[in-house]
Design a protein around this motif. Structure first.
Motif, PDB file in Angstrom:
ATOM      1  N   SER A 238       8.139 -11.680  -1.730  1.00 48.79           N
ATOM      2  CA  SER A 238       7.477 -11.204  -2.941  1.00 48.79           C
ATOM      3  C   SER A 238       7.867 -12.019  -4.165  1.00 48.79           C
ATOM      4  CB  SER A 238       7.808  -9.724  -3.167  1.00 48.79           C
ATOM      5  OG  SER A 238       7.301  -8.932  -2.113  1.00 48.79           O
ATOM      6  N   THR A 239       9.068 -12.600  -4.143  1.00 45.45           N
ATOM      7  CA  THR A 239       9.500 -13.390  -5.306  1.00 45.45           C
ATOM      8  C   THR A 239       8.682 -14.656  -5.454  1.00 45.45           C
ATOM      9  OG1 THR A 239      11.178 -14.501  -3.953  1.00 45.45           O
ATOM     10  CG2 THR A 239      11.847 -12.500  -5.121  1.00 45.45           C
ATOM     11  N   LEU A 240       8.011 -15.070  -4.385  1.00 43.07           N
ATOM     12  CA  LEU A 240       7.175 -16.266  -4.469  1.00 43.07           C
ATOM     13  C   LEU A 240       5.870 -15.982  -5.190  1.00 43.07           C
ATOM     14  CD1 LEU A 240       7.665 -17.583  -0.810  1.00 43.07           C
ATOM     15  CD2 LEU A 240       8.917 -18.251  -2.875  1.00 43.07           C
ATOM     16  N   ARG A 241       5.499 -14.720  -5.261  1.00 40.34           N
ATOM     17  CA  ARG A 241       4.259 -14.323  -5.938  1.00 40.34           C
ATOM     18  C   ARG A 241       4.581 -13.186  -6.912  1.00 40.34           C
ATOM     19  NH1 ARG A 241      -0.601 -15.711  -3.260  1.00 40.34           N
ATOM     20  NH2 ARG A 241      -0.322 -17.806  -2.422  1.00 40.34           N
ATOM     21  N   PRO A 242       5.191 -13.497  -8.052  1.00 40.30           N
ATOM     22  CA  PRO A 242       5.569 -12.431  -8.985  1.00 40.30           C
ATOM     23  C   PRO A 242       4.380 -11.650  -9.533  1.00 40.30           C
ATOM     24  CG  PRO A 242       5.789 -14.604  -9.992  1.00 40.30           C
ATOM     25  CD  PRO A 242       5.543 -14.846  -8.538  1.00 40.30           C
ATOM     26  N   SER A 243       3.178 -12.177  -9.320  1.00 41.20           N
ATOM     27  CA  SER A 243       1.992 -11.483  -9.836  1.00 41.20           C
ATOM     28  C   SER A 243       1.477 -10.407  -8.895  1.00 41.20           C
ATOM     29  CB  SER A 243       0.871 -12.503 -10.091  1.00 41.20           C
ATOM     30  OG  SER A 243       0.512 -13.166  -8.886  1.00 41.20           O
ATOM     31  N   LEU A 244       2.141 -10.191  -7.767  1.00 41.44           N
ATOM     32  CA  LEU A 244       1.697  -9.174  -6.819  1.00 41.44           C
ATOM     33  C   LEU A 244       1.700  -7.795  -7.477  1.00 41.44           C
ATOM     34  CD1 LEU A 244       3.539 -10.241  -3.546  1.00 41.44           C
ATOM     35  CD2 LEU A 244       1.099 -10.412  -4.023  1.00 41.44           C
ATOM     36  N   ALA A 245       0.654  -7.031  -7.198  1.00 44.56           N
ATOM     37  CA  ALA A 245       0.532  -5.700  -7.812  1.00 44.56           C
ATOM     38  C   ALA A 245       1.526  -4.712  -7.228  1.00 44.56           C
ATOM     39  CB  ALA A 245      -0.893  -5.181  -7.632  1.00 44.56           C
ATOM     40  N   GLU A 246       1.999  -4.967  -6.011  1.00 40.25           N
ATOM     41  CA  GLU A 246       2.935  -4.071  -5.352  1.00 40.25           C
ATOM     42  C   GLU A 246       3.745  -4.870  -4.339  1.00 40.25           C
ATOM     43  OE1 GLU A 246       0.404  -1.184  -3.572  1.00 40.25           O
ATOM     44  OE2 GLU A 246      -0.340  -2.534  -2.012  1.00 40.25           O
ATOM     45  N   PRO A 247       4.876  -4.344  -3.877  1.00 39.52           N
ATOM     46  CA  PRO A 247       5.661  -5.050  -2.856  1.00 39.52           C
ATOM     47  C   PRO A 247       4.827  -5.306  -1.607  1.00 39.52           C
ATOM     48  CG  PRO A 247       6.918  -3.233  -3.797  1.00 39.52           C
ATOM     49  CD  PRO A 247       5.523  -3.092  -4.310  1.00 39.52           C
ATOM     50  N   LEU A 248       5.109  -6.399  -0.931  1.00 43.11           N
ATOM     51  CA  LEU A 248       4.361  -6.734   0.274  1.00 43.11           C
ATOM     52  C   LEU A 248       4.457  -5.619   1.322  1.00 43.11           C
ATOM     53  CD1 LEU A 248       5.224 -10.528   0.703  1.00 43.11           C
ATOM     54  CD2 LEU A 248       3.013  -9.546   0.096  1.00 43.11           C
ATOM     55  N   SER A 249       5.628  -4.999   1.430  1.00 46.16           N
ATOM     56  CA  SER A 249       5.790  -3.936   2.423  1.00 46.16           C
ATOM     57  C   SER A 249       4.838  -2.781   2.162  1.00 46.16           C
ATOM     58  CB  SER A 249       7.234  -3.434   2.429  1.00 46.16           C
ATOM     59  OG  SER A 249       7.578  -2.854   1.171  1.00 46.16           O
ATOM     60  N   THR A 250       4.573  -2.488   0.907  1.00 46.17           N
ATOM     61  CA  THR A 250       3.657  -1.393   0.572  1.00 46.17           C
ATOM     62  C   THR A 250       2.252  -1.701   1.064  1.00 46.17           C
ATOM     63  OG1 THR A 250       4.964  -0.818  -1.380  1.00 46.17           O
ATOM     64  CG2 THR A 250       2.686  -0.029  -1.311  1.00 46.17           C
ATOM     65  N   THR A 251       1.795  -2.919   0.814  1.00 47.11           N
ATOM     66  CA  THR A 251       0.463  -3.317   1.265  1.00 47.11           C
ATOM     67  C   THR A 251       0.379  -3.345   2.780  1.00 47.11           C
ATOM     68  OG1 THR A 251       0.235  -4.693  -0.715  1.00 47.11           O
ATOM     69  CG2 THR A 251      -1.326  -5.067   1.064  1.00 47.11           C
ATOM     70  N   LEU A 252       1.397  -3.906   3.423  1.00 51.55           N
ATOM     71  CA  LEU A 252       1.374  -4.030   4.878  1.00 51.55           C
ATOM     72  C   LEU A 252       1.397  -2.670   5.564  1.00 51.55           C
ATOM     73  CD1 LEU A 252       3.799  -7.060   5.152  1.00 51.55           C
ATOM     74  CD2 LEU A 252       1.383  -7.059   5.772  1.00 51.55           C
ATOM     75  N   ARG A 253       1.977  -1.683   4.941  1.00 57.90           N
ATOM     76  CA  ARG A 253       1.992  -0.338   5.522  1.00 57.90           C
ATOM     77  C   ARG A 253       0.636   0.351   5.413  1.00 57.90           C
ATOM     78  NH1 ARG A 253       7.571  -0.055   3.272  1.00 57.90           N
ATOM     79  NH2 ARG A 253       8.995   0.119   5.060  1.00 57.90           N
ATOM     80  N   GLU A 254      -0.282  -0.225   4.659  1.00 59.39           N
ATOM     81  CA  GLU A 254      -1.617   0.352   4.534  1.00 59.39           C
ATOM     82  C   GLU A 254      -2.564  -0.161   5.617  1.00 59.39           C
ATOM     83  OE1 GLU A 254      -2.765  -0.677   0.604  1.00 59.39           O
ATOM     84  OE2 GLU A 254      -1.423   0.766  -0.364  1.00 59.39           O
ATOM     85  N   PHE A 255      -2.163  -1.213   6.355  1.00 60.48           N
ATOM     86  CA  PHE A 255      -2.988  -1.734   7.430  1.00 60.48           C
ATOM     87  C   PHE A 255      -2.863  -0.840   8.661  1.00 60.48           C
ATOM     88  CE2 PHE A 255      -2.402  -6.393   5.815  1.00 60.48           C
ATOM     89  CZ  PHE A 255      -3.146  -6.071   4.695  1.00 60.48           C
ATOM     90  N   PHE A 256      -3.777  -1.055   9.617  1.00 54.31           N
ATOM     91  CA  PHE A 256      -3.699  -0.424  10.919  1.00 54.31           C
ATOM     92  C   PHE A 256      -3.292  -1.473  11.946  1.00 54.31           C
ATOM     93  CE2 PHE A 256      -6.509   2.286   8.490  1.00 54.31           C
ATOM     94  CZ  PHE A 256      -6.124   3.563   8.853  1.00 54.31           C
TER      95      PHE A 256
END
Length: 503
Positions: A238-256
């Motif tokens: 996530s530090t590579l993309r400080p513009s992310l709206a939320e932590p990567l783990s949060t987004t990945l937990r929304e996938f199936f």
């Protein structure tokens, strides 16, 4: 009922066309054509030949699989020439659609897209958006060495969102373009997991889930290594993309994620912990895994695992729970209305309608209005199942029960159904429910026209195929008198309105 979301078919017409197209495409390698020839020797029901479809259905019955969502095998139709790619997509999709049309009660499909040509892909989506039993699009983890998370494909995701809002991904078998994988012959055993992992993280980092929030992303093979990397991705990725709206783990937990793992218990445990069982969908990679185990074992190993029974049931039979959080009131209305009309069409005039997607008061009202609009006679049940919506309306069970009371007060104005709530008196409820139906039957069987057929008709309605509960019903050959109908026991059941007098 199990729905296998990861099941392949390789139509004979498409294999022949693919072989010719690859030879015509400049730069086609011997390895690609060798892969085509291997399909003809595959020891399993892979093609669309009638005998192979019948063999597939027999295996589905043995495994307890009610439906397969068919997708093209790994012969992706990604060609540099746009016309060739578009023609191949149409051949593949029409061939699979014919299989689905022959058994719409057992098959649905993900269409294939003529990538990397975004315009042609949108055209293909538009062509199939209204087709029956098409439920989404299959997309490769990469296209000719380019990630599908590239903004070039934004129009494609926009079209998918407006059509079905489901994107199913699959590795291309290129070993993630790494000589460190391919030179050791690990394209399938290791490379596919690397492709899955990279694709999921790329989607999360690209912002695609934020730009197209309605799209449900299905990543195969438990997402590769994603479940093991969530904390690391948050700390370092996530530090590579400080513009992310939320932590990567949060987004990945929304996938199936589907459950193809060759029986790996550590993968199953890690995914349950990382994503939750509500984000796991039954999958087989049919018929590839049959090289190593019977089709039925792909699902029975989860049933035999040491997970709690409720978790196992949610994974294998809980697809309705997986979709419930994102179902809106309009969809509840449409689904309830379609199910009621289907019941009437099958000859049923009295039903018990359980609503298990009460994510908000509007959901309950929408379902009641649909029952009323259908004209069916119904006993309507307000469910207290926790569907875990992304933005909960009810902060506590007490608030949900308060809405039950509110529903009871307004029910007479918006529905002619009966609403009931069971307070732990399941057996009493069953007797009271059936006794009321029997009483009503005394006065309606001779007066209401219905089909003279005493078996359950149309057991696999398209409108309810996502519900993991087998449809059932009872029709009597003769009318029962009052003496035969048991006493109407209503203890423990709160009746909120009268049975409909609508015929």
């Amino acid at each position: 009922m199990i729905i296998d979301v990861h099941a392949h078919v390789s139509p004979d017409a498409y294999v022949d066309a693919y072989r010719s197209a690859r030879r015509a495409e400049s730069g086609a390698g011997a390895a690609e054509l060798s892969h085509v020839d291997q399909l003809a020797k595959f020891p399993g029901p892979f093609s669309d030949a009638p005998s192979q479809i019948e063999a597939r259905l027999e295996q589905m019955d043995e495994a307890g699989v009610e439906r397969q969502v068919l997708s093209l095998a790994s012969l992706f139709l990604y060609f540099g020439d746009e016309k060739r790619a578009a023609a191949m997509a149409r051949i593949a999709n029409e061939a699979i659609a014919q299989v689905v049309a022959q058994r719409p009660d057992r098959f649905s499909m993900f269409i294939s897209l003529p990538l990397p040509h975004a315009g042609a892909a949108v055209t293909e989506i538009d062509h199939w958006r209204e087709a029956p039993n098409v439920v989404g699009a299959q997309v490769g983890t990469s296209v000719l060495g380019r990630s599908v998370a590239d903004q070039h494909y934004d129009p494609v995701f926009a079209a998918i969102e407006s059509a079905w809002a489901v994107a199913f991904y699959h590795p291309t078998g290129n070993g993630a373009g790494s000589a460190l994988i391919n030179d050791f012959g690990l394209e399938v055993s290791l490379g596919t997991c690397v492709e899955d992992t990279a694709l999921a993280v790329q989607l999360a980092m690209s912002g695609i889930p934020g730009r197209f929030p309605a799209v449900r992303h299905i990543v195969p093979h438990f997402g590769g290594m994603v479940s093991l990397l969530l904390e690391r991705l948050d700390n370092q990725g996530s530090t590579l993309r400080p513009s992310l709206a939320e932590p990567l783990s949060t987004t990945l937990r929304e996938f199936f994620y589907d459950t193809v793992a060759h029986g790996s218990l550590p993968a199953l445990h890690a995914s349950c912990i990382a994503f939750g069982p509500e984000r796991l969908l039954p999958g087989n990679d049919y018929p590839i895994v049959q090289l190593h185990e019977p089709y039925a074992r792909t699902f029975s190993w989860i049933e035999d695992s040491d997970l709690a029974p409720s978790i196992r049931n949610r994974i294998l039979h809980g697809l309705r729970f997986n979709h419930a959080p994102i179902v809106g009131p309009d969809e509840v209305h449409a689904g309830s209305l379609a199910a009621a009309v289907a019941a009437l069409d099958a000859g049923f005039t009295t039903v018990v309608d359980h609503l298990h997607v009460v994510n908000s008061p509007d959901h309950a009202r929408a379902a009641l209005e649909a029952v009323r609009a259908s004209g069916i006679r119904a006993m309507w049940c307000y469910g207290l199942t926790d569907a875990n919506p992304p933005e909960p309306v009810f902060g506590s069970p007490g608030e949900r029960r308060a809405d039950l009371v509110c529903t009871s007060r307004t029910l007479a104005r918006i529905s002619s159904a009966v609403a009931v709530q069971v307070n732990g008196w399941g057996l009493v409820f069953q007797w009271s429910m059936y006794s009321r139906i029997w009483v009503v039957s005394i006065f309606t069987l001779e007066k209401v026209p219905r089909r003279i057929d005493w078996r359950v008709m149309m057991p696999n309605q398209i409108s309810i195929w996502l519900v993991h509960e087998a449809p059932f019903g009872v029709k009597w050959k003769r009318t029962f008198g009052c003496a035969s109908s048991h006493c109407c026991w209503m203890s423990g059941v709160v009746v909120l309105d009268r049975l409909s007098s609508t015929t």
